[in-house]
Design a protein around this motif. Structure first.
Motif, PDB file in Angstrom:
ATOM      1  N   LYS A  10       0.824  -1.211   0.000  1.00  0.00           N
ATOM      2  CA  LYS A  10       0.000   0.000   0.000  1.00  0.00           C
ATOM      3  C   LYS A  10       0.860   1.262   0.000  1.00  0.00           C
ATOM      4  CE  LYS A  10      -3.565   0.206   2.739  1.00  0.00           C
ATOM      5  NZ  LYS A  10      -4.515   0.000   3.854  1.00  0.00           N
ATOM      6  N   GLU A  29      -7.825  -1.145  -3.973  1.00  0.00           N
ATOM      7  CA  GLU A  29      -7.501  -2.064  -2.874  1.00  0.00           C
ATOM      8  C   GLU A  29      -7.350  -3.495  -3.393  1.00  0.00           C
ATOM      9  OE1 GLU A  29      -7.167  -2.590   1.491  1.00  0.00           O
ATOM     10  OE2 GLU A  29      -7.354  -0.761   0.324  1.00  0.00           O
ATOM     11  N   GLN A  33      -4.185  -5.979  -3.266  1.00  0.00           N
ATOM     12  CA  GLN A  33      -4.328  -7.305  -2.653  1.00  0.00           C
ATOM     13  C   GLN A  33      -3.828  -8.370  -3.623  1.00  0.00           C
ATOM     14  OE1 GLN A  33      -5.509  -7.886   0.588  1.00  0.00           O
ATOM     15  NE2 GLN A  33      -4.675  -9.901   0.177  1.00  0.00           N
TER      16      GLN A  33
END
Length: 175
Positions: A10, A29, A33
């Motif tokens: 991140k 996101e 991931q």
């Protein structure tokens, strides 16, 4: 340990993923991931101690982009985000080429800082491959960690002379 990996992704994915107009905001996101999943899967597939040695050598020399394991992880990540999120090929390849080597390099560098980051590439590889690294030492749980410990000592990789190959030996290789 995986939470720390995701946090590192991140931190380094802000510009590459979040600020990238070609990645829809609702997928930011999930794309990061997917980077974690690709890294974990790729490192889990390192079965040969020479592959691990090569990866550590690449990290130490700042040449992660040319390492076959890193290229495989990047290629898998590229294909996955193209398929799952509809990101075009050149954008996906660009994201992978920027993010994956950077994250692996930073993982390796954290391990070289005397554990100050509390996280290292050797520990991650050991934990993913069933060899478990406890305090930097490969445990006898089998898997890659145990194999490296036993075979590596016979191959001259035991840099600290304690009879096994563990994170302490890997650290000495990088100094």
């Amino acid at each position: 340990m995986l939470d720390e990996l995701f946090n590192l992704i991140k931190q380094n994915g802000q510009q590459t993923v979040v600020e990238n107009e070609a990645v829809p905001n609702e997928h930011n996101e999930a794309v990061m991931q997917e980077a974690q999943t690709s890294i974990v899967d790729g490192l889990s597939n390192l079965r040969d101690p020479s592959q691990v040695d090569s990866l550590f050598e690449s990290v130490r020399n700042g040449q992660t982009e040319s390492n076959p394991a890193v290229q495989q992880i990047s290629n898998n990540f590229t294909g996955n985000i193209m398929q799952k999120f509809g990101i075009n090929g050149s954008t996906a390849a660009s994201i992978a080429a920027s993010l994956i080597p950077m994250v692996l390099s930073k993982l390796g560098n954290r391990g070289n800082q005397g554990g100050s980051g509390g996280f290292d590439l050797g520990g991650l590889i050991g934990s993913l491959t069933g060899g478990g690294m406890s305090g930097g030492n490969a445990t006898s749980g089998g898997g890659l960690g145990g194999n490296i410990g036993g075979m590596g000592a016979k191959l001259g990789l035991d840099k600290d002379g304690d009879g096994d190959v563990d994170l302490n030996d890997l650290t000495k290789m990088f100094k």
